[in-house]
Design a protein around this motif. Structure first.
Motif, mmCIF file in Angstrom:
data_model
loop_
_atom_site.group_PDB
_atom_site.id
_atom_site.type_symbol
_atom_site.label_atom_id
_atom_site.label_comp_id
_atom_site.label_asym_id
_atom_site.label_seq_id
_atom_site.Cartn_x
_atom_site.Cartn_y
_atom_site.Cartn_z
ATOM 1 N N ARG A 172 2.857 2.629 -3.729
ATOM 2 C CA ARG A 172 1.176 2.997 -3.857
ATOM 3 C C ARG A 172 0.499 2.410 -2.438
ATOM 4 O O ARG A 172 -0.529 3.035 -2.163
ATOM 5 C CB ARG A 172 0.612 2.232 -5.195
ATOM 6 N N SER A 173 0.732 1.213 -2.027
ATOM 7 C CA SER A 173 -0.074 0.633 -0.973
ATOM 8 C C SER A 173 0.388 1.604 0.188
ATOM 9 O O SER A 173 -0.532 1.808 1.123
ATOM 10 C CB SER A 173 0.587 -0.876 -0.648
ATOM 11 N N TYR B 157 0.838 4.727 0.354
ATOM 12 C CA TYR B 157 0.062 6.002 0.290
ATOM 13 C C TYR B 157 -1.460 5.714 0.548
ATOM 14 O O TYR B 157 -2.180 6.691 0.795
ATOM 15 C CB TYR B 157 0.395 6.818 -1.076
ATOM 16 N N ALA B 158 -1.872 4.584 0.112
ATOM 17 C CA ALA B 158 -3.231 4.120 0.119
ATOM 18 C C ALA B 158 -3.529 4.086 1.422
ATOM 19 O O ALA B 158 -4.798 4.407 2.166
ATOM 20 C CB ALA B 158 -3.294 2.811 -0.547
ATOM 21 N N GLU B 159 -2.600 3.531 2.364
ATOM 22 C CA GLU B 159 -2.765 3.214 3.849
ATOM 23 C C GLU B 159 -2.882 4.691 4.509
ATOM 24 O O GLU B 159 -3.766 5.019 5.393
ATOM 25 C CB GLU B 159 -1.786 2.605 4.630
ATOM 26 N N THR C 236 -3.985 7.474 2.992
ATOM 27 C CA THR C 236 -5.294 7.962 2.544
ATOM 28 C C THR C 236 -6.588 7.485 3.531
ATOM 29 O O THR C 236 -7.379 8.090 3.919
ATOM 30 C CB THR C 236 -5.584 7.847 1.227
ATOM 31 N N VAL C 237 -6.291 6.301 3.972
ATOM 32 C CA VAL C 237 -7.446 5.450 4.594
ATOM 33 C C VAL C 237 -7.494 5.924 6.005
ATOM 34 O O VAL C 237 -8.398 6.315 6.564
ATOM 35 C CB VAL C 237 -7.308 3.974 4.615
#
Length: 77
Positions: free
Chosen positions: A41-42, A44-46, A48-49
């Motif tokens: 999750r982290s 993919y969050a990076e 996305t950012v």
């Protein structure tokens, strides 16, 4: 007698070393399923950012080009 005490000393040292290694191996933190999911999750969050930042930069550059085009049209009049 001397060889027997030497063998006991070597055996005790080997036992202590193997016990220490076994303890450290068994007490290691293993990554569980929740930790792996959080890592994914982290990641993919990076991403996305990063994509959001690229889009924001792109919008700024497009806005700058539109402003330049508007000024050029304004000066032609």
């Amino acid at each position: 007698m001397r060889t027997k005490s030497c063998a006991l000393l070597v055996g005790a040292v080997l036992g202590a070393v193997s016990g220490t290694l076994a303890y450290s191996f068994l007490k290691q933190k293993r990554s569980g399923p929740f930790k792996e999911v959080n890592q994914i999750r982290s990641k993919y969050a990076e991403q996305t950012v990063n994509e959001t930042q690229i889009e924001a930069d792109k919008m700024l550059s497009e806005g700058g080009l539109a402003a330049v085009a508007y000024e050029n049209q304004k000066q032609e009049i």
